[in-house]
Each structure stands twice: as C-alpha cells, then as structure tokens.
Design an enzyme around this catalytic site. Structure first.
Site, PDB file in Angstrom:
ATOM      1  CG  ASP A 124      -2.215   0.776   0.932  1.00  0.00           C
ATOM      2  OD1 ASP A 124      -3.278   0.146   0.819  1.00  0.00           O
ATOM      3  OD2 ASP A 124      -2.151   2.024   0.785  1.00  0.00           O
ATOM      4  N   GLY A 131      -5.511  -1.660  -5.336  1.00  0.00           N
ATOM      5  CA  GLY A 131      -4.945  -0.328  -5.080  1.00  0.00           C
ATOM      6  C   GLY A 131      -5.551   0.751  -5.963  1.00  0.00           C
ATOM      7  CB  SER A 175     -11.777   2.866  -3.016  1.00  0.00           C
ATOM      8  OG  SER A 175     -11.800   3.701  -1.880  1.00  0.00           O
ATOM      9  CB  SER A 216     -16.296  -0.257  -9.099  1.00  0.00           C
ATOM     10  OG  SER A 216     -17.429   0.351  -8.509  1.00  0.00           O
ATOM     11  CG  ASN A 217     -21.440  -0.616  -7.963  1.00  0.00           C
ATOM     12  OD1 ASN A 217     -22.175   0.360  -8.118  1.00  0.00           O
ATOM     13  ND2 ASN A 217     -20.643  -0.724  -6.899  1.00  0.00           N
ATOM     14  CG  HIS A 218     -19.746   3.186  -8.694  1.00  0.00           C
ATOM     15  ND1 HIS A 218     -21.002   3.721  -8.537  1.00  0.00           N
ATOM     16  CD2 HIS A 218     -19.384   2.703  -7.476  1.00  0.00           C
ATOM     17  CE1 HIS A 218     -21.382   3.593  -7.273  1.00  0.00           C
ATOM     18  NE2 HIS A 218     -20.413   2.978  -6.604  1.00  0.00           N
ATOM     19  CE1 TYR A 278     -13.334   3.711  -7.760  1.00  0.00           C
ATOM     20  CE2 TYR A 278     -15.727   3.570  -7.782  1.00  0.00           C
ATOM     21  CZ  TYR A 278     -14.499   3.032  -7.456  1.00  0.00           C
ATOM     22  OH  TYR A 278     -14.440   1.815  -6.824  1.00  0.00           O
ATOM     23  CE  LYS A 304     -11.965   0.816  -9.360  1.00  0.00           C
ATOM     24  NZ  LYS A 304     -10.756   0.093  -8.914  1.00  0.00           N
TER      25      LYS A 304
HETATM   26  C1  15L Z   1     -17.347   1.290  -4.887  1.00  0.00           C
HETATM   27  O1  15L Z   1     -16.841   1.016  -5.960  1.00  0.00           O
HETATM   28  C2  15L Z   1     -16.543   1.903  -3.803  1.00  0.00           C
HETATM   29  O2  15L Z   1     -15.203   1.473  -3.812  1.00  0.00           O
HETATM   30  C3  15L Z   1     -17.148   1.692  -2.457  1.00  0.00           C
HETATM   31  O3  15L Z   1     -16.535   2.571  -1.552  1.00  0.00           O
HETATM   32  C4  15L Z   1     -18.660   1.928  -2.463  1.00  0.00           C
HETATM   33  O4  15L Z   1     -18.936   3.263  -2.789  1.00  0.00           O
HETATM   34  C5  15L Z   1     -19.275   0.990  -3.484  1.00  0.00           C
HETATM   35  O5  15L Z   1     -18.687   1.182  -4.736  1.00  0.00           O
HETATM   36  C6  15L Z   1     -20.800   1.184  -3.588  1.00  0.00           C
HETATM   37  O6  15L Z   1     -21.305   1.395  -4.695  1.00  0.00           O
HETATM   38  O7  15L Z   1     -21.463   1.035  -2.582  1.00  0.00           O
END
Ligand code: 15L
Length: 269
Positions: free
Chosen positions: A32, A70, A73, A109-111, A134, A138
């Site tokens: 880290d 890493g 987030s 991530s879901n995002h 963000y 991803k």
């Molecule tokens: C993510 O990708 C984040 O890393 C986490 O902190 C949350 O925000 C999560 O999504 C989420 O959608 O709950």
C-alpha cells in the site's frame, strides 16, 4: 501460486483478504502507499506509490499472481483519479507483463456500469455506462485488462465489486452487497481457475434483490454463501422516516454516484 501480491492492502477489502487468504498461498506480499501492520509468518510488507513505475516494478518482482485493489476507491477530482486509477493501474499491468506475472484479479466496480437503471437486470456483457470519473477509470481498467489478456496472454478476472462489508448498510446495498467470504471465494477462482483468460464477473453475494445476472461467475464455479435478505427488515427500519432520496440516485444502480454533479435534464425512466 506461491507468492500472491495484494495492492491496496491497507483498505477494507485488503485487510480482510490478508486474513482470509492467510495460509492459502505460501507467501502474501502486502502493499500500500500507507504503512501496514508488520509482516507475520508467510507475509511480506511493502510500501509503494502506484504512480512510481520503478517502485511498482520492485513491488511485482517475484510474484505469481496479483490482486489489484490499489488506487482510488471512490469519486474524486480528475488529477487524483488519473494518478491512482489510470497511471497507477497501467503501471501495475505493464510491470506485471515485464515480470511475467501470469494472473491478475482486478477490483473493478459496479460504478463502471452505474448508469444502468435499477429496473434492468444486467450481465457481464453489457457495454460500460460509468456513473463518475471513478467509474470511467474502472471501465478503463477493464479495457486495459482485456488488452493485456489478448495481446500478452495474461489471465485476468475483473470483479465488478458491488459493496463489500460484513453486512449491507442500506437499501441500495441490499442489491449489491458482497460478504468477505464470498469475495474471498471469487478471488480464489481468479487466481486458481485453469481456464481463465479474460472474464468479467459481478462481485456480489447471492442477493435475492440483485440487479445482476451473474451466470458468468457461476459458470466459473462461484457458489456464494451469503444473501442480503436477512438484513432487509433491519435496513428498512433504519431508513424509516429518512428524507426522500434523490430521484436520479433512486433510478440508477450507481445511486448517489449518478446524482452527484448531474446536470442532464431527467429522461423518462
Ligand atoms: C465502490 O466502488 C466503492 O469502492 C465503495 O466505496 C462503495 O462506494 C461501493 O462502490 C458502492 O457502490 O457502494
């Protein structure tokens, strides 16, 4: 897998995997940018800034597999995302290629797909619909992983994580929650499954309210143990009387990530 590297090891997921993967692989190298708890038996501790390529090369030397957690987030200003999730991510993949690392499990991530409406169930084949800078980073990571798999034969499992934690913390998270033991199982599939070249799966538990068709993960042997439903009543009670949620956040899977900085005129659902 003799030596497995976890980047972002000081974060919530990293600290959890440090325990659940302890003894699973002979050596865990934990890295880290911030200080970590001292190494125990079977551990190596490293401090690396992902934007520093020379340091990243040292970080990956001698590892067989990488769990790349890493970077940044959550949503942030562009220079911060650029450094952590674009430059830093590129450095990890490129250094891994040069060092001959065979496998990466990437925490996407879901995002990356947050602008799909909650009314739609999506699978791993949908095109990205990022909900934030963000989320864009991803989607970039998933694309870079695809390149390194096709061009360099690297095996990569992209885990589109919903929300990791010991329990779902609100109504949205009832649909996207993943427990520590389920994420551990998914990571192990990424590191050990013999047939992985490039795969995208959703990092979610067996939630009855899921917005995802996670059949690709199931095809790879994922059998999640946990379901958010037993927490549903508790979550409902905790949210009772709360002010009405933002309609954009409510409409889309990414929630508040979609509503933040939103300036488009609302479309019909
Ligand atoms: C993510 O990708 C984040 O890393 C986490 O902190 C949350 O925000 C999560 O999504 C989420 O959608 O709950």
């Amino acid at each position: 897998m003799k030596r497995v590297l976890i980047t972002g090891a000081a974060g919530g997921i990293g600290r959890s995997l440090r325990e659940t993967l302890r003894g699973v692989y002979p050596i865990l190298r934990l890295s880290d940018r911030v200080a970590l708890a001292p190494a125990r038996d079977g551990e190596e501790v490293d401090c690396t800034e992902l934007a520093d390529m020379a340091a990243v090369e040292r970080m990956v030397a001698g590892v067989d597999g990488i769990i790349h957690l890493g970077g940044i987030s959550g949503e942030n200003d562009w220079p911060v995302i650029l450094e952590g999730n674009i430059i830093g991510l590129y450095n990890v993949f490129e250094a891994a290629r040069q060092a001959g690392v065979a496998r990466i499990v990437f925490a996407t991530s879901n995002h990356a797909v947050g602008f799909y409406p909650r009314a739609q169930k999506i699978d791993h084949r949908v095109v990205p619909r990022p909900d934030s800078r963000y989320g864009v980073s991803k989607a970039f990571g998933e694309a870079l992983a695809s390149l390194y798999s096709d061009k360099h034969g690297m095996a990569v499992l992209c885990t589109r994580i919903g929300n990791f934690g010991s329990r779902p913390i609100d109504r949205r998270r009832l649909s996207i929650w993943i427990s520590p033991r389920d994420y551990t199982q998914l990571v192990r599939i990424g590191l050990e499954h013999p047939d992985i070249r490039y795969e995208i799966v959703y990092g979610v538990s067996r939630n009855q309210r899921s917005w995802y068709d996670n059949s690709n993960a199931e095809r790879l042997g994922y059998r999640p143990q946990d379901d958010s439903e037993p927490y549903a009543e508790e979550v409902r009670a905790a949210e009772a009387g709360a002010p009405p949620a933002d309609p954009i956040a409510e409409r889309y899977q990414g929630g508040t990530f979609c509503a933040a900085e939103y300036t488009a005129r609302p479309r019909r659902a």
